[in-house]
Every structure is written in C-alpha cells, then in structure tokens.
Scaffold this motif. Structure first.
Motif, PDB file in Angstrom:
ATOM      1  N   SER A 182       0.824  -1.202   0.000  1.00  0.00           N
ATOM      2  CA  SER A 182       0.000   0.000   0.000  1.00  0.00           C
ATOM      3  C   SER A 182       0.860   1.255   0.000  1.00  0.00           C
ATOM      4  O   SER A 182       0.584   2.212  -0.734  1.00  0.00           O
ATOM      5  CB  SER A 182      -0.931   0.003   1.215  1.00  0.00           C
ATOM      6  OG  SER A 182      -1.674   1.206   1.257  1.00  0.00           O
ATOM      7  N   VAL A 183       1.904   1.271   0.803  1.00  0.00           N
ATOM      8  CA  VAL A 183       2.779   2.444   0.862  1.00  0.00           C
ATOM      9  C   VAL A 183       3.477   2.648  -0.483  1.00  0.00           C
ATOM     10  O   VAL A 183       3.612   3.781  -0.961  1.00  0.00           O
ATOM     11  CB  VAL A 183       3.792   2.299   2.011  1.00  0.00           C
ATOM     12  CG1 VAL A 183       4.853   3.398   1.947  1.00  0.00           C
ATOM     13  CG2 VAL A 183       3.077   2.355   3.358  1.00  0.00           C
ATOM     14  N   GLU A 184       3.899   1.560  -1.107  1.00  0.00           N
ATOM     15  CA  GLU A 184       4.532   1.679  -2.425  1.00  0.00           C
ATOM     16  C   GLU A 184       3.547   2.242  -3.452  1.00  0.00           C
ATOM     17  O   GLU A 184       3.909   3.104  -4.270  1.00  0.00           O
ATOM     18  CB  GLU A 184       5.057   0.315  -2.874  1.00  0.00           C
ATOM     19  CG  GLU A 184       6.281  -0.141  -2.081  1.00  0.00           C
ATOM     20  CD  GLU A 184       6.735  -1.539  -2.450  1.00  0.00           C
ATOM     21  OE1 GLU A 184       6.247  -2.080  -3.473  1.00  0.00           O
ATOM     22  OE2 GLU A 184       7.572  -2.103  -1.719  1.00  0.00           O
ATOM     23  N   GLU A 185       2.310   1.776  -3.417  1.00  0.00           N
ATOM     24  CA  GLU A 185       1.291   2.283  -4.341  1.00  0.00           C
ATOM     25  C   GLU A 185       1.020   3.767  -4.091  1.00  0.00           C
ATOM     26  O   GLU A 185       0.876   4.557  -5.033  1.00  0.00           O
ATOM     27  CB  GLU A 185      -0.003   1.481  -4.198  1.00  0.00           C
ATOM     28  CG  GLU A 185       0.087   0.069  -4.764  1.00  0.00           C
ATOM     29  CD  GLU A 185      -1.095  -0.794  -4.352  1.00  0.00           C
ATOM     30  OE1 GLU A 185      -2.058  -0.245  -3.766  1.00  0.00           O
ATOM     31  OE2 GLU A 185      -1.055  -2.016  -4.603  1.00  0.00           O
ATOM     32  N   GLN A 186       0.951   4.147  -2.810  1.00  0.00           N
ATOM     33  CA  GLN A 186       0.724   5.563  -2.479  1.00  0.00           C
ATOM     34  C   GLN A 186       1.881   6.425  -2.978  1.00  0.00           C
ATOM     35  O   GLN A 186       1.675   7.529  -3.507  1.00  0.00           O
ATOM     36  CB  GLN A 186       0.567   5.723  -0.970  1.00  0.00           C
ATOM     37  CG  GLN A 186      -0.706   5.116  -0.402  1.00  0.00           C
ATOM     38  CD  GLN A 186      -0.672   5.107   1.118  1.00  0.00           C
ATOM     39  OE1 GLN A 186      -0.719   6.170   1.734  1.00  0.00           O
ATOM     40  NE2 GLN A 186      -0.581   3.948   1.725  1.00  0.00           N
ATOM     41  N   ALA A 187       3.108   5.947  -2.804  1.00  0.00           N
ATOM     42  CA  ALA A 187       4.284   6.700  -3.259  1.00  0.00           C
ATOM     43  C   ALA A 187       4.251   6.882  -4.773  1.00  0.00           C
ATOM     44  O   ALA A 187       4.531   7.970  -5.289  1.00  0.00           O
ATOM     45  CB  ALA A 187       5.566   5.981  -2.828  1.00  0.00           C
ATOM     46  N   ALA A 188       3.912   5.818  -5.494  1.00  0.00           N
ATOM     47  CA  ALA A 188       3.860   5.888  -6.956  1.00  0.00           C
ATOM     48  C   ALA A 188       2.764   6.844  -7.414  1.00  0.00           C
ATOM     49  O   ALA A 188       2.981   7.671  -8.307  1.00  0.00           O
ATOM     50  CB  ALA A 188       3.639   4.492  -7.536  1.00  0.00           C
ATOM     51  N   ARG A 189       1.572   6.747  -6.807  1.00  0.00           N
ATOM     52  CA  ARG A 189       0.460   7.621  -7.195  1.00  0.00           C
ATOM     53  C   ARG A 189       0.798   9.087  -6.939  1.00  0.00           C
ATOM     54  O   ARG A 189       0.502   9.960  -7.756  1.00  0.00           O
ATOM     55  CB  ARG A 189      -0.808   7.248  -6.418  1.00  0.00           C
ATOM     56  CG  ARG A 189      -1.537   6.040  -6.954  1.00  0.00           C
ATOM     57  CD  ARG A 189      -2.976   5.983  -6.443  1.00  0.00           C
ATOM     58  NE  ARG A 189      -3.042   5.997  -4.986  1.00  0.00           N
ATOM     59  CZ  ARG A 189      -3.012   4.907  -4.221  1.00  0.00           C
ATOM     60  NH1 ARG A 189      -2.883   3.715  -4.784  1.00  0.00           N
ATOM     61  NH2 ARG A 189      -3.099   5.002  -2.909  1.00  0.00           N
ATOM     62  N   THR A 190       1.439   9.352  -5.797  1.00  0.00           N
ATOM     63  CA  THR A 190       1.804  10.732  -5.469  1.00  0.00           C
ATOM     64  C   THR A 190       2.817  11.281  -6.466  1.00  0.00           C
ATOM     65  O   THR A 190       2.703  12.431  -6.924  1.00  0.00           O
ATOM     66  CB  THR A 190       2.366  10.810  -4.039  1.00  0.00           C
ATOM     67  OG1 THR A 190       1.397  10.306  -3.124  1.00  0.00           O
ATOM     68  CG2 THR A 190       2.724  12.233  -3.666  1.00  0.00           C
TER      69      THR A 190
END
Length: 200
Positions: A182-190
């Motif tokens: 989830s944190v990796e996905e959030q970082a990529a989306r940001t």
C-alpha cells in the motif's frame, strides 16, 4: 546490502567489515544514537582499541555505513529508472524504490537520514547525495525544462516518498494502508500526480 556476512566463530580477517556489521545490527536494535563504539567492538568480538585502525570515532563508523546506504540507494534508483522510459513512470518507480529501501534496509535508512552526520567532516556523503540528484534531475527536466522548477519537482517527489516511509515506520498510517504494498502504491500515485501537475 553491501556489508558482507562472515561465518560465526571465524577469525576477523576483515576487521572493518566486522565492525560495520556489528554497528548495523546495533542500529537495527537501538537506532543510530543508541550505542557506543565500545559496544560495537564487543558485538564484533574485538578489543576496544581495534576500531581506531579504521575509524577515528563512532561517527566515522556511521559515516562509512551511510556511504554504503547512499550507494545502495543509487543502485536501486538507477535500476528503477532504467525499467521505464516515460519520465512520470520513472519518478513513480523512484518513489517506490525509495520507500522499499526504507522498509528493507531500516538500519541503513536510519543511519543515512537520522544519524545527524556532519557532511563537512565527511564530504564523501555530500558527494554521494549529489550523485543521486544528478541521476534524477534529467528525469524531472524532461517534465519541466526550467532547472529550478525541475529541482522543485524532484524535492516534492522525494519528500513525499520520505514522509510515507517515516509514516510507515512509525505506524502512523491506518492498518490497511500501512502495508509495504500500500505504501509503495501511495508513493507511486503521489509521484505521478506531482509530475502530472507540472506537465500541464
């Protein structure tokens, strides 16, 4: 991680590496400020006078590990950038690699960013940080040619990834959002969102 493991009970053929390995383990347990050089010696199974052949003091030992941290980050970031051609996706991959490094190499991350090392005493650390900047600036300049704006975009993406990494480490994200994926996905989306705003 570049610190080599040595078989238990063998003679220290590489004193420098043995001390770095011991310090890394102690940082993992107590943080970068939670141990002494003497404790690192005991953990490595060497005399308290041993480190001075390689390290002037505890900060020099941590600086050596911080340099390894920068080098490992650069290896990961270059691999991430090489996997994509679109600059927004390259930034997203960089952000993912950033939070993944923080999760997988917690002690190295803490030493690199939280040990408070004096870069005027250890200019090699400033040079290593500049090398990361030099790898990433061409990516942000593809999105926004002005160098000041490109640097600002780089800072925003890196700061967002850094913040997410710290949020995860401190369990500040609600349960389902505090997983590595989830944190990796959030970082990529940001990263994509920041790049998209600059591109228009």
């Amino acid at each position: 991680m570049a610190v080599k493991r040595r078989p238990t009970g063998t003679h220290h053929g590489d004193l420098r590496n043995a001390l770095e390995e011991a310090a890394l383990a102690l940082v993992g347990e107590r943080g970068p400020h939670g141990f002494t050089l003497a404790e690192a010696c005991r953990r490595a199974g060497v005399s308290v006078s041993a480190p001075y052949k390689h390290f002037a003091d505890r900060e020099a030992l941590l600086a050596s590990l911080a340099l390894k941290g920068y080098q490992e980050q650069r290896r990961r970031y270059r691999t991430a950038l090489a996997a994509h051609t679109a600059p927004a996706e390259q930034l997203a991959a960089f952000a993912v690699a950033y939070v993944r490094f923080a999760a997988e190499e917690r002690a190295l991350f803490d030493i690199t960013f939280l040990a408070g090392l004096d870069k005027s005493r250890h200019p090699e650390l400033a040079q290593a940080g500049s090398a990361l900047h030099d790898d990433l600036m061409p990516v942000t300049r593809e999105i926004v040619p002005d160098p000041d704006e490109a640097f600002e975009l780089l800072v925003q993406v890196a700061a967002a990834a850094h913040g997410l990494a710290l949020f995860q480490q401190q369990d500040m994200l609600p349960g389902p959002w505090n997983t590595n994926s989830s944190v990796e996905e959030q970082a990529a989306r940001t990263a994509r969102a920041l790049a998209g705003r600059r591109a228009h």
